[in-house]
Design a protein around this motif. Structure first.
Motif, PDB file in Angstrom:
ATOM      1  N   ILE A  60      10.243  21.189  28.012  1.00 53.09           N
ATOM      2  CA  ILE A  60       8.731  21.554  27.473  1.00 53.09           C
ATOM      3  C   ILE A  60       7.762  20.309  28.328  1.00 53.09           C
ATOM      4  CG2 ILE A  60       7.414  21.311  25.349  1.00 53.09           C
ATOM      5  CD1 ILE A  60       9.854  22.228  23.784  1.00 53.09           C
ATOM      6  N   VAL A  61       8.422  19.287  28.308  1.00 51.38           N
ATOM      7  CA  VAL A  61       7.220  18.321  28.948  1.00 51.38           C
ATOM      8  C   VAL A  61       7.019  18.663  30.253  1.00 51.38           C
ATOM      9  CG1 VAL A  61       7.365  15.855  29.939  1.00 51.38           C
ATOM     10  CG2 VAL A  61       8.085  16.473  27.428  1.00 51.38           C
ATOM     11  N   ALA A  62       8.319  19.188  31.179  1.00 54.04           N
ATOM     12  CA  ALA A  62       8.023  19.216  32.422  1.00 54.04           C
ATOM     13  C   ALA A  62       7.192  20.583  32.765  1.00 54.04           C
ATOM     14  CB  ALA A  62       9.565  19.753  32.883  1.00 54.04           C
ATOM     15  N   THR A  63       7.406  21.716  31.692  1.00 51.72           N
ATOM     16  CA  THR A  63       6.408  22.929  31.703  1.00 51.72           C
ATOM     17  C   THR A  63       5.187  22.505  31.685  1.00 51.72           C
ATOM     18  OG1 THR A  63       8.304  24.104  30.791  1.00 51.72           O
ATOM     19  CG2 THR A  63       6.181  25.128  30.859  1.00 51.72           C
ATOM     20  N   VAL A  64       4.546  21.604  30.537  1.00 55.13           N
ATOM     21  CA  VAL A  64       3.126  21.365  30.352  1.00 55.13           C
ATOM     22  C   VAL A  64       2.853  20.338  31.273  1.00 55.13           C
ATOM     23  CG1 VAL A  64       1.811  19.708  28.816  1.00 55.13           C
ATOM     24  CG2 VAL A  64       3.845  21.481  27.838  1.00 55.13           C
ATOM     25  N   ALA A  65       3.618  19.479  31.931  1.00 53.95           N
ATOM     26  CA  ALA A  65       3.041  18.809  32.975  1.00 53.95           C
ATOM     27  C   ALA A  65       2.956  19.582  34.422  1.00 53.95           C
ATOM     28  CB  ALA A  65       4.076  17.703  33.617  1.00 53.95           C
ATOM     29  N   ALA A  66       3.575  20.566  34.534  1.00 55.95           N
ATOM     30  CA  ALA A  66       3.635  21.522  35.546  1.00 55.95           C
ATOM     31  C   ALA A  66       2.272  22.310  35.700  1.00 55.95           C
ATOM     32  CB  ALA A  66       4.859  22.235  36.050  1.00 55.95           C
ATOM     33  N   LEU A  67       2.392  22.967  34.225  1.00 51.94           N
ATOM     34  CA  LEU A  67       0.958  23.704  34.201  1.00 51.94           C
ATOM     35  C   LEU A  67      -0.370  23.082  34.288  1.00 51.94           C
ATOM     36  CD1 LEU A  67       1.869  26.141  31.025  1.00 51.94           C
ATOM     37  CD2 LEU A  67       1.114  26.922  33.524  1.00 51.94           C
ATOM     38  N   ALA A  68      -0.137  21.788  33.626  1.00 49.34           N
ATOM     39  CA  ALA A  68      -1.360  20.857  33.712  1.00 49.34           C
ATOM     40  C   ALA A  68      -1.720  20.550  35.472  1.00 49.34           C
ATOM     41  CB  ALA A  68      -1.283  19.468  33.243  1.00 49.34           C
ATOM     42  N   VAL A  69      -0.834  20.174  36.176  1.00 51.09           N
ATOM     43  CA  VAL A  69      -1.090  20.018  37.521  1.00 51.09           C
ATOM     44  C   VAL A  69      -1.617  21.315  38.245  1.00 51.09           C
ATOM     45  CG1 VAL A  69      -0.023  19.177  39.818  1.00 51.09           C
ATOM     46  CG2 VAL A  69       0.454  17.904  37.686  1.00 51.09           C
ATOM     47  N   GLY A  70      -0.600  22.031  37.900  1.00 53.38           N
ATOM     48  CA  GLY A  70      -1.138  23.441  38.752  1.00 53.38           C
ATOM     49  C   GLY A  70      -2.283  23.880  38.425  1.00 53.38           C
ATOM     50  N   LEU A  71      -2.844  23.944  37.101  1.00 56.48           N
ATOM     51  CA  LEU A  71      -4.172  24.313  36.766  1.00 56.48           C
ATOM     52  C   LEU A  71      -5.068  23.525  37.188  1.00 56.48           C
ATOM     53  CD1 LEU A  71      -3.580  25.419  33.123  1.00 56.48           C
ATOM     54  CD2 LEU A  71      -4.061  26.802  35.099  1.00 56.48           C
ATOM     55  N   TYR A  72      -4.964  22.198  37.452  1.00 57.42           N
ATOM     56  CA  TYR A  72      -5.845  21.091  37.954  1.00 57.42           C
ATOM     57  C   TYR A  72      -5.985  21.649  39.481  1.00 57.42           C
ATOM     58  CZ  TYR A  72      -7.677  16.991  40.000  1.00 57.42           C
ATOM     59  OH  TYR A  72      -8.395  15.888  40.608  1.00 57.42           O
ATOM     60  N   PHE A  73      -5.005  21.915  40.189  1.00 60.38           N
ATOM     61  CA  PHE A  73      -5.294  22.260  41.310  1.00 60.38           C
ATOM     62  C   PHE A  73      -5.812  23.605  41.407  1.00 60.38           C
ATOM     63  CE2 PHE A  73      -2.475  18.714  42.491  1.00 60.38           C
ATOM     64  CZ  PHE A  73      -2.667  18.571  44.046  1.00 60.38           C
ATOM     65  N   ALA A  74      -5.435  24.471  40.890  1.00 60.88           N
ATOM     66  CA  ALA A  74      -6.142  25.817  40.949  1.00 60.88           C
ATOM     67  C   ALA A  74      -7.504  25.717  40.564  1.00 60.88           C
ATOM     68  CB  ALA A  74      -5.182  26.808  40.096  1.00 60.88           C
ATOM     69  N   PHE A  75      -8.020  24.954  39.611  1.00 59.01           N
ATOM     70  CA  PHE A  75      -9.293  25.204  39.107  1.00 59.01           C
ATOM     71  C   PHE A  75     -10.189  24.132  39.962  1.00 59.01           C
ATOM     72  CE2 PHE A  75      -7.434  27.975  36.172  1.00 59.01           C
ATOM     73  CZ  PHE A  75      -8.464  28.948  36.084  1.00 59.01           C
ATOM     74  N   LEU A  76      -9.737  22.987  40.128  1.00 62.61           N
ATOM     75  CA  LEU A  76     -10.663  22.069  40.491  1.00 62.61           C
ATOM     76  C   LEU A  76     -10.291  21.562  42.157  1.00 62.61           C
ATOM     77  CD1 LEU A  76     -10.398  19.620  37.499  1.00 62.61           C
ATOM     78  CD2 LEU A  76     -12.270  21.325  38.089  1.00 62.61           C
ATOM     79  N   VAL A  77      -9.357  21.875  42.688  1.00 64.96           N
ATOM     80  CA  VAL A  77      -8.950  21.297  44.009  1.00 64.96           C
ATOM     81  C   VAL A  77      -9.189  22.411  45.086  1.00 64.96           C
ATOM     82  CG1 VAL A  77      -7.301  20.363  45.559  1.00 64.96           C
ATOM     83  CG2 VAL A  77      -7.377  19.404  43.230  1.00 64.96           C
ATOM     84  N   ALA A  78      -8.451  23.768  44.500  1.00 65.53           N
ATOM     85  CA  ALA A  78      -8.340  24.762  45.514  1.00 65.53           C
ATOM     86  C   ALA A  78     -10.110  24.955  45.648  1.00 65.53           C
ATOM     87  CB  ALA A  78      -7.822  25.884  45.007  1.00 65.53           C
ATOM     88  N   PRO A  79     -10.425  25.455  47.002  1.00 70.32           N
ATOM     89  CA  PRO A  79     -11.693  25.989  47.451  1.00 70.32           C
ATOM     90  C   PRO A  79     -11.951  27.301  47.011  1.00 70.32           C
ATOM     91  CG  PRO A  79     -10.244  26.239  49.466  1.00 70.32           C
ATOM     92  CD  PRO A  79      -9.560  25.630  48.123  1.00 70.32           C
ATOM     93  N   GLU A  80     -13.232  27.568  46.586  1.00 73.20           N
ATOM     94  CA  GLU A  80     -13.664  29.049  46.180  1.00 73.20           C
ATOM     95  C   GLU A  80     -13.603  29.956  47.607  1.00 73.20           C
ATOM     96  OE1 GLU A  80     -17.980  29.454  45.526  1.00 73.20           O
ATOM     97  OE2 GLU A  80     -17.352  27.897  44.086  1.00 73.20           O
ATOM     98  N   ASP A  81     -13.326  31.082  47.456  1.00 72.75           N
ATOM     99  CA  ASP A  81     -13.361  32.074  48.389  1.00 72.75           C
ATOM    100  C   ASP A  81     -14.798  32.249  48.894  1.00 72.75           C
ATOM    101  OD1 ASP A  81     -11.199  33.945  49.736  1.00 72.75           O
ATOM    102  OD2 ASP A  81     -13.075  35.087  49.441  1.00 72.75           O
ATOM    103  N   TYR A  82     -14.775  32.347  50.303  1.00 73.77           N
ATOM    104  CA  TYR A  82     -16.383  32.652  50.863  1.00 73.77           C
ATOM    105  C   TYR A  82     -16.548  34.081  50.480  1.00 73.77           C
ATOM    106  CZ  TYR A  82     -14.804  35.515  54.825  1.00 73.77           C
ATOM    107  OH  TYR A  82     -14.184  36.288  55.677  1.00 73.77           O
ATOM    108  N   GLN A  83     -15.627  34.819  50.311  1.00 69.59           N
ATOM    109  CA  GLN A  83     -16.324  36.223  49.743  1.00 69.59           C
ATOM    110  C   GLN A  83     -16.184  36.454  48.220  1.00 69.59           C
ATOM    111  OE1 GLN A  83     -13.851  38.740  51.989  1.00 69.59           O
ATOM    112  NE2 GLN A  83     -15.453  39.908  52.951  1.00 69.59           N
ATOM    113  N   GLN A  84     -15.253  36.182  47.492  1.00 74.54           N
ATOM    114  CA  GLN A  84     -14.760  36.337  46.300  1.00 74.54           C
ATOM    115  C   GLN A  84     -15.304  35.381  45.258  1.00 74.54           C
ATOM    116  OE1 GLN A  84     -10.839  37.295  45.241  1.00 74.54           O
ATOM    117  NE2 GLN A  84     -10.551  38.222  47.330  1.00 74.54           N
ATOM    118  N   GLY A  85     -15.759  34.140  45.759  1.00 79.21           N
ATOM    119  CA  GLY A  85     -16.322  33.187  44.953  1.00 79.21           C
ATOM    120  C   GLY A  85     -15.174  32.381  43.969  1.00 79.21           C
ATOM    121  N   GLN A  86     -15.778  32.329  42.798  1.00 75.75           N
ATOM    122  CA  GLN A  86     -14.833  31.617  41.760  1.00 75.75           C
ATOM    123  C   GLN A  86     -13.582  32.421  41.283  1.00 75.75           C
ATOM    124  OE1 GLN A  86     -14.647  28.533  40.804  1.00 75.75           O
ATOM    125  NE2 GLN A  86     -16.722  27.723  41.545  1.00 75.75           N
ATOM    126  N   THR A  87     -14.049  33.819  41.206  1.00 74.35           N
ATOM    127  CA  THR A  87     -12.896  34.959  40.847  1.00 74.35           C
ATOM    128  C   THR A  87     -11.579  34.765  41.396  1.00 74.35           C
ATOM    129  OG1 THR A  87     -13.851  36.473  42.317  1.00 74.35           O
ATOM    130  CG2 THR A  87     -14.769  36.564  40.011  1.00 74.35           C
TER     131      THR A  87
END
Lengths: 259, 222, 237
Positions: A24-51
């Motif tokens: 459970i700890v590993a899952t929550v941690a991995a989800l947190a890191v994953g979502l952080y990267f997905a929403f805050l680190v990864a660049p937005e697409d030049y065509q699709q934007g945030q979507t």
């Protein structure tokens, strides 16, 4: 500890008990890191934007939807060939999780499709395949619920699951032949990934998080199912035992009734 | 070999005698085809475009309609126990039952197809193609349906669940069947490719259907 | 003809996750009847269904000495259960002829118990020959039962597995059936009958089944699962 030892429900439950908190700890941690990267680190697409960020949920959910079916099919082989109750439990526990991930993949696909294609739904090959997969999952869940005897239900479900495996392959082929709007698969290519690493890393992290989520949910669900069967066995024993006790209560009650 | 003939004859007779037999399936087929124009409008050009699909879906639904009793009737009266313990190959028993069921209920649907094609405005070429694809593809529907019938044999109201389980299995058959039926010309690749796939699916069903249905029936003996 | 011997050793059976039979041992030979007795729900029917191969056994062996080695015990047997296996829309003769054709070539080859009867002879023996061309649906319960018995006469198989054979039969029909079973035994057949009523048969052995008290070996009924729950309680306390 061999695999055979694990196949004993009691040992399995002990293992689950020991492993689950860490998972459970590993899952929550991995989800947190994953979502952080997905929403805050990864660049937005030049065509699709945030979507484009919907992809970080959509793609792992779709992978998991198929992985659940693979898990269910392997468990079904275990049910039919080795007739092992734990394989039955594993197959039964996989079905609702698979249905949930399939729904998530369809839902995120529809939400992504609206800005991309201007419509929530297109009869594109992959969306269609996943809709059929969802119907198959729901049919299997309904079949589990329709047969009371869990051993019989497991065998019958194993048969339909394995027929479904063949069917999933034929459906994928036939539906792709039928029509496709999607981009061709672009993650795995002989000459290396076509996607830039700034997107691939968050995607990999999310995929890892989803796999951990699946393992956690599957173990929890299996634990619940073992307990449910334990309760069923106890109830059946309660119904079959104690004819002596009940007959004595009847004789005691008889004068009271006569009065 | 005489037992196979006897089983086929008995199943064929029973399928014809019980519940209106072939007629009821054809009647349902007619009803399904009839409601489409009420839904989409009496536009003959539109209907002739989707006519092959209407006929295929009508045949699929008609096939599903009678399948829930395929093994259930035998289970209720105790025949299934004897079929299972007799020492005969249960897979072969299932195959013969499917063949008799198809001859009694599937074949009349195919024979009714040319007539019903007129209602949806198909031209001669299309009528031939739809009838031919149904002749080749409808047995696959019965065989796949037998798996669902075997799996739901112990359920009192298994008919709806049977349809839910079988429809996903029938999707590839429908795809190739309708594709071949709407190809336009019998000597074109547009027809030949899906038609050969349809044949393959039927042959595949001949193997997988009896195997899976027999396995399910053995479980239900418990 | 061969002397046959049906030997069951340590047979156990689970139904619906519960052990209904445990360590059942018996032997029946040619010209013998085994009457399986016991209260309701004790597994009499299950034992017959296990022998007939309808229910998988959880343990033990069932063997037939002197039988055809390439055929299972079930293929040497007739199973006569609660259900009549009749199609009401087919005629009496059609019903019987079908089962004759269906069973016949697979019938017992290790020496015949006796010559098979023709369908009409069998119906005549059972006193329902006059119904031969009528739909089976027109028969009374007793007549349906007799027609069901006729199946055992038209195809000879050495083992008869009879589950409550006299239920739903009036006195006269019962006499006829008991006479046929006795004939089968005298002719060298063997009979395993589950019943809670006394059956007057020759060369009878008895098997008394009692409720299974030992813990089922089924995974989810095992007492060791309690450990898991006990530990939970300790954790909370």
């Amino acid at each position: 500890m061999t695999l055979y030892d694990l196949a004993n429900p009691t040992r399995f439950l002990k293992l689950v008990k020991a492993v689950l908190p860490w998972l459970i700890v590993a899952t929550v941690a991995a989800l947190a890191v994953g979502l952080y990267f997905a929403f805050l680190v990864a660049p937005e697409d030049y065509q699709q934007g945030q979507t484009v960020r919907i992809m970080f949920v959509h793609v792992p959910a779709a992978q998991l939807a198929l992985m659940c079916y693979a898990m269910m099919a392997l468990s079904s082989i275990g049910s039919l060939v080795w007739k092992h109750p734990l394989a039955d439990v594993s197959a039964k526990a996989s079905a609702p999780i698979g249905a949930a991930f399939t729904f998530l993949a369809l839902f995120s696909g529809a939400v992504w499709g609206k800005p991309m294609w201007g419509t929530f739904w297109v009869w594109d090959a992959r969306l269609t395949s996943f809709l059929v997969l969802l119907i198959m999952y729901l049919g299997i869940i309904a079949l589990w619920k329709a047969i009371e005897d869990p051993i019989k239900a497991a065998k019958v479900n194993a048969i339909i699951t394995l027929v479904g495996v063949i069917n999933v392959i034929i459906i994928k082929f036939s539906v792709e032949w039928w029509n496709t709007l999607h981009q061709p698969p672009s993650i795995i290519r002989a000459d290396g990934p076509a996607i830039h690493s700034s997107i691939l890393i968050p995607l990999g992290l999310m995929a890892l998080a989803f796999v951990l989520l699946f393992v956690t949910l599957h173990l929890m669900s299996m634990r619940n199912e073992i307990m449910r069967r334990r309760i069923r066995a106890m109830r059946m024993r309660a119904a079959s035992v104690a004819p002596a006790a009940s007959s004595s209560t009847v004789t005691k009650a008889a004068p009271a009734g006569a009065r | 070999m005489s037992w196979m003939k006897s089983l086929f004859v008995r199943e064929y007779q029973l399928a014809n005698r019980v519940g209106g037999g072939a007629l009821i399936g054809v009647l349902f087929f007619l009803a399904v085809v009839t409601i489409f124009p009420f839904g989409v409008g009496p536009d003959m050009i539109l209907l002739s475009r989707i006519g092959a699909a209407i006929l295929w879906i009508g045949a699929l639904l008609s096939t599903l309609l009678g399948l829930d009793r395929l093994f259930q009737a035998d289970r209720e009266d105790g025949s299934l126990e004897l079929l299972v313990m007799s020492g005969r190959s249960l897979e072969l028993v299932v195959l013969i039952k499917c063949a008799a069921h198809w001859a009694a209920t599937g074949l009349p649907l195919v024979l009714a197809t040319p007539v019903l094609s007129l209602f949806v405005g198909l031209d001669f070429q299309s009528i031939v193609l739809v009838t031919l694809t149904l002749l080749v593809g409808a047995p696959a529907l019965t065989l796949v349906g037998a798996v669902g019938a075997g799996v739901t044999v112990s359920m009192r109201r298994g008919g709806v669940l049977l349809s839910i389980l079988v429809i996903p299995l029938a999707i590839p058959i429908l795809i190739f069947g309708v594709s071949a039926a709407t190809a336009g010309a019998i000597d074109s690749n547009n027809f030949l490719v899906p038609f050969l796939f349809l044949c393959a699916l039927t042959l595949f069903g001949l193997v997988v259907g009896p195997l899976a249905a027999a396995a399910a029936l053995r479980v239900s003996g418990d | 003809m061969n002397q046959l011997k049906l030997i069951c050793q340590g047979v156990a059976c689970d139904r619906g996750g519960r052990r209904v039979l445990n360590h059942v041992d018996f032997e029946v030979g040619s010209s013998e009847a085994l009457i399986v007795q016991g209260p309701n729900g004790v597994g009499k029917s299950s034992l017959l269904r296990v022998i007939a191969g309808l229910v998988a056994k959880a343990n033990g062996t069932i063997e037939l000495e002197g039988g055809m080695p390439e055929r299972s015990v079930a293929e040497h047997s007739h199973y006569f259960g609660h259900l009549d296996a009749l199609k009401p829309l087919q005629s009496v003769l059609e019903n019987l002829s079908f089962w004759r054709d269906f069973f016949e070539p697979a019938a017992f080859g290790g020496g015949k118990v006796r010559e098979s009867m023709s369908e009409l002879e069998a119906l005549d023996t059972l006193g329902i020959a006059h119904t031969a061309s009528l739909p089976a649906g027109y028969l009374s319960a007793g007549q349906r039962r007799r027609l069901s018995v006729a199946r055992l006469l038209v195809v000879p198989r050495p083992i008869w597995l009879l589950d409550e054979p006299t239920s739903a039969l009036d006195k006269a029909s019962e006499e006829v059936l008991l006479g046929l079973i006795a004939d089968h035994i005298h002719a060298g057949g063997l009979v395993v009958a589950a019943t809670h009523l006394p059956l007057n048969l020759p060369n009878t052995k008895f098997l008394n089944l009692s409720p299974v008290t030992t813990e089922s070996e089924h995974m989810f009924a095992g007492a060791d699962l309690d450990d898991y729950f006990d530990e939970d309680e300790q954790d909370e306390g």
